[in-house]
Design a protein around this motif. Structure first.
Motif, PDB file in Angstrom:
ATOM      1  N   ASP A   1      52.919  61.428  31.654  1.00 31.62           N
ATOM      2  CA  ASP A   1      51.692  60.851  32.213  1.00 31.62           C
ATOM      3  C   ASP A   1      50.971  60.171  31.036  1.00 31.62           C
ATOM      4  OD1 ASP A   1      49.124  60.337  33.097  1.00 31.62           O
ATOM      5  OD2 ASP A   1      48.933  62.215  34.200  1.00 31.62           O
ATOM      6  N   ALA A   2      51.197  58.863  30.875  1.00 34.14           N
ATOM      7  CA  ALA A   2      50.717  58.144  29.694  1.00 34.14           C
ATOM      8  C   ALA A   2      49.190  58.108  29.619  1.00 34.14           C
ATOM      9  CB  ALA A   2      51.295  56.732  29.671  1.00 34.14           C
ATOM     10  N   LYS A   3      48.541  58.065  30.785  1.00 37.32           N
ATOM     11  CA  LYS A   3      47.067  58.037  30.774  1.00 37.32           C
ATOM     12  C   LYS A   3      46.528  59.373  30.273  1.00 37.32           C
ATOM     13  CE  LYS A   3      45.904  54.481  34.032  1.00 37.32           C
ATOM     14  NZ  LYS A   3      46.333  54.266  35.415  1.00 37.32           N
TER      15      LYS A   3
ATOM     16  N   ASP B   1      63.588  70.687  22.857  1.00 34.50           N
ATOM     17  CA  ASP B   1      62.923  69.718  23.734  1.00 34.50           C
ATOM     18  C   ASP B   1      63.100  68.354  23.058  1.00 34.50           C
ATOM     19  OD1 ASP B   1      62.050  71.900  25.157  1.00 34.50           O
ATOM     20  OD2 ASP B   1      59.944  71.712  24.581  1.00 34.50           O
ATOM     21  N   LEU B   2      63.655  67.398  23.756  1.00 37.13           N
ATOM     22  CA  LEU B   2      63.883  66.076  23.165  1.00 37.13           C
ATOM     23  C   LEU B   2      62.886  65.070  23.722  1.00 37.13           C
ATOM     24  CD1 LEU B   2      66.042  64.782  21.188  1.00 37.13           C
ATOM     25  CD2 LEU B   2      66.804  63.574  23.232  1.00 37.13           C
ATOM     26  N   ILE B   3      62.063  64.551  22.799  1.00 34.80           N
ATOM     27  CA  ILE B   3      61.039  63.577  23.179  1.00 34.80           C
ATOM     28  C   ILE B   3      61.526  62.225  22.656  1.00 34.80           C
ATOM     29  CG2 ILE B   3      58.548  63.082  23.117  1.00 34.80           C
ATOM     30  CD1 ILE B   3      59.345  65.923  24.212  1.00 34.80           C
ATOM     31  N   GLY B   4      62.274  61.532  23.488  1.00 37.61           N
ATOM     32  CA  GLY B   4      62.901  60.279  23.053  1.00 37.61           C
ATOM     33  C   GLY B   4      62.183  59.055  23.598  1.00 37.61           C
ATOM     34  N   LEU B   5      62.838  57.910  23.390  1.00 38.35           N
ATOM     35  CA  LEU B   5      62.232  56.645  23.836  1.00 38.35           C
ATOM     36  C   LEU B   5      62.031  56.609  25.350  1.00 38.35           C
ATOM     37  CD1 LEU B   5      64.158  54.008  21.664  1.00 38.35           C
ATOM     38  CD2 LEU B   5      61.997  55.167  21.179  1.00 38.35           C
ATOM     39  N   ASP B   6      62.765  57.449  26.087  1.00 37.00           N
ATOM     40  CA  ASP B   6      62.586  57.530  27.550  1.00 37.00           C
ATOM     41  C   ASP B   6      61.121  57.744  27.910  1.00 37.00           C
ATOM     42  OD1 ASP B   6      65.651  58.076  28.556  1.00 37.00           O
ATOM     43  OD2 ASP B   6      65.229  58.913  26.595  1.00 37.00           O
ATOM     44  N   VAL B   7      60.417  58.499  27.063  1.00 32.72           N
ATOM     45  CA  VAL B   7      58.982  58.702  27.326  1.00 32.72           C
ATOM     46  C   VAL B   7      58.096  57.998  26.286  1.00 32.72           C
ATOM     47  CG1 VAL B   7      59.120  60.831  28.674  1.00 32.72           C
ATOM     48  CG2 VAL B   7      59.084  60.991  26.185  1.00 32.72           C
ATOM     49  N   THR B   8      58.501  58.007  25.013  1.00 35.85           N
ATOM     50  CA  THR B   8      57.571  57.483  23.988  1.00 35.85           C
ATOM     51  C   THR B   8      57.323  55.987  24.142  1.00 35.85           C
ATOM     52  OG1 THR B   8      59.286  57.085  22.305  1.00 35.85           O
ATOM     53  CG2 THR B   8      58.301  59.281  22.346  1.00 35.85           C
TER      54      THR B   8
ATOM     55  N   ASP C   1      52.688  70.183  29.933  1.00 32.81           N
ATOM     56  CA  ASP C   1      52.534  69.918  31.378  1.00 32.81           C
ATOM     57  C   ASP C   1      52.351  68.433  31.697  1.00 32.81           C
ATOM     58  OD1 ASP C   1      50.280  70.767  29.813  1.00 32.81           O
ATOM     59  OD2 ASP C   1      49.036  70.337  31.563  1.00 32.81           O
ATOM     60  N   ILE C   2      52.087  67.584  30.715  1.00 33.30           N
ATOM     61  CA  ILE C   2      51.979  66.148  31.037  1.00 33.30           C
ATOM     62  C   ILE C   2      53.355  65.459  30.984  1.00 33.30           C
ATOM     63  CG2 ILE C   2      49.555  66.068  30.280  1.00 33.30           C
ATOM     64  CD1 ILE C   2      50.503  64.332  27.894  1.00 33.30           C
ATOM     65  N   PHE C   3      54.395  66.243  30.646  1.00 35.33           N
ATOM     66  CA  PHE C   3      55.767  65.709  30.600  1.00 35.33           C
ATOM     67  C   PHE C   3      56.598  66.311  31.742  1.00 35.33           C
ATOM     68  CE2 PHE C   3      54.120  65.428  26.350  1.00 35.33           C
ATOM     69  CZ  PHE C   3      54.686  64.280  25.797  1.00 35.33           C
ATOM     70  N   THR C   4      57.631  65.573  32.168  1.00 31.25           N
ATOM     71  CA  THR C   4      58.654  66.141  33.053  1.00 31.25           C
ATOM     72  C   THR C   4      59.947  66.204  32.250  1.00 31.25           C
ATOM     73  OG1 THR C   4      57.617  65.020  34.905  1.00 31.25           O
ATOM     74  CG2 THR C   4      59.847  65.841  35.267  1.00 31.25           C
ATOM     75  N   PHE C   5      60.627  67.347  32.330  1.00 33.91           N
ATOM     76  CA  PHE C   5      61.873  67.543  31.573  1.00 33.91           C
ATOM     77  C   PHE C   5      63.045  67.722  32.534  1.00 33.91           C
ATOM     78  CE2 PHE C   5      58.480  68.963  28.764  1.00 33.91           C
ATOM     79  CZ  PHE C   5      58.855  68.462  27.523  1.00 33.91           C
ATOM     80  N   GLN C   6      64.212  67.253  32.089  1.00 32.05           N
ATOM     81  CA  GLN C   6      65.454  67.536  32.816  1.00 32.05           C
ATOM     82  C   GLN C   6      66.448  68.122  31.834  1.00 32.05           C
ATOM     83  OE1 GLN C   6      66.852  63.862  34.565  1.00 32.05           O
ATOM     84  NE2 GLN C   6      65.384  63.999  36.249  1.00 32.05           N
TER      85      GLN C   6
END
Ligand code: BDR
Ligand code: CA
Length: 323
Positions: free
Chosen positions: A292-294, A187-194, A253-258
């Motif tokens: 979902d940042a909130k 699972d890659l949590i990159g700047l796209d979300v952070t 579940d607060i993230f969307t992955f592709q």
């Protein structure tokens, strides 16, 4: 309740310290170990900081020192301007009493992951050199790990050290490429979300109010980090890169992955850039494209609000009543 075992590979670093204390405070996780890497600071400082964080959190876990340089290129200067001379902003009294595991990080990782086969999520939140060394040392490790949750890269977003590259990938692009081409789940949590998880002072004030020891420390760290980001984004917030990776384990579940196969540019102006590869033989990575940042903020506040009670519980279970 199912407790997920994790090992965090880290270069603490302010947001690393936040992520580590977040993981310590979250009862859904068991932090088996911390492995250290250069990046925000040199590796010896990263090791001291990791030992100190575990001691400050009253948390019993192994700390193993990792690589002091990238696998192919010369090391970049650490990000002192972002994280401070010793990685913790203005805080410089970082004197751990314990010592690191005698094994280098990649050997510690190989032996520990094999001893817990199929159970460990490895969460690298620094340059990926230790993980590349692990693949070299023990290629079969891909059959023993549960998955990797990596903070790194910028697939559709702009970079943060250059317009093209995110810092962890830029600091060791060859290692990032080696890790992304291996046949294991990522699972890659990159700047796209952070980059979209931006916290203001208030968030840290709430944690400090409810948990003066752990939340208070994180609040103190956040000041230096917010000052840096104020110069970059023009508002009093900081970007929560590494805590996002821990949240992706506890609250996916607060993230969307592709899904997409990824590759990394190894030289030239775009070095460190991560892009969708045309090599369809490469195993697709789960790329986080939305958060979902909130919800992330609510979860972070709630975890830090009970960080001191989790700390006290640990001390009590160890027969040590002081706080
Ligand atoms: C990443 O680089 C480091 O500065 C942070 O700790 C984070 O892991 C963000 O690009
Ligand atoms: Ca980091």
């Amino acid at each position: 309740m199912l407790v997920q075992k994790i090992i965090i590979d880290t270069d603490p670093g302010i947001d690393d310290a936040m992520a580590i204390h977040q993981a310590f405070a979250d009862s859904r996780l068991e932090v088996v170990g911390l492995t250290t890497i250069f990046g925000n600071v040199y590796v010896d400082q990263a090791t001291r900081n990791s030992l100190w964080l575990a001691e400050h959190g009253g948390y019993k876990c192994a700390v193993a020192r990792g690589a002091e340089r990238p696998i192919s290129i010369e090391m970049n200067t650490p990000s002192f301007h972002v994280h401070g001379e010793q990685g913790f902003g203005e805080i410089t009294e970082i004197i751990p009493v314990g010592t690191a595991d005698p094994r280098p990080a990649h050997i510690y990782l190989s032996e520990t992951i094999r001893a817990n086969t199929g159970e460990i999520i490895l969460c690298p939140i620094g340059p990926l050199s230790n993980i590349a060394n692990l693949l070299d040392y023990d290629p079969e490790i891909i059959n023993h790990i549960k998955k990797l949750v990596i903070m790194g890269g910028a697939v559709h977003a702009l970079g943060n050290v250059t317009p093209y590259a995110e810092a962890n990938f830029w600091n060791d692009p060859h290692a990032a490429e080696k890790v992304l081409e291996a046949n294991w789940e990522i699972d890659l949590i990159g700047l796209d979300v952070t980059s979209n998880i931006q916290f203001s002072h208030d968030v840290f004030t709430q944690g400090a109010k409810n948990s003066p020891r752990i939340g208070g420390f994180i609040h103190d760290l956040s000041k230096f980090y917010i000052n840096f980001y104020k110069r970059v984004v023009g508002k009093s917030v900081c970007l929560m890169h590494d805590p996002a990776a821990i949240l992706a384990i506890t609250d996916p579940d607060i993230f969307t992955f592709q899904k997409a196969p990824l590759s990394v540019i190894l030289e030239g102006e775009k070095v460190g850039n991560s892009f969708v590869s045309e090599n369809l033989e490469r195993r697709p990575v789960n790329v986080a494209v939305y958060v979902d940042a909130k919800a992330a903020q609510r979860k972070f506040i709630s975890i830090f609000s009970q960080a001191d009670s989790a700390y006290k519980k640990r001390l009590n279970s160890q027969g040590n009543k002081k706080l």
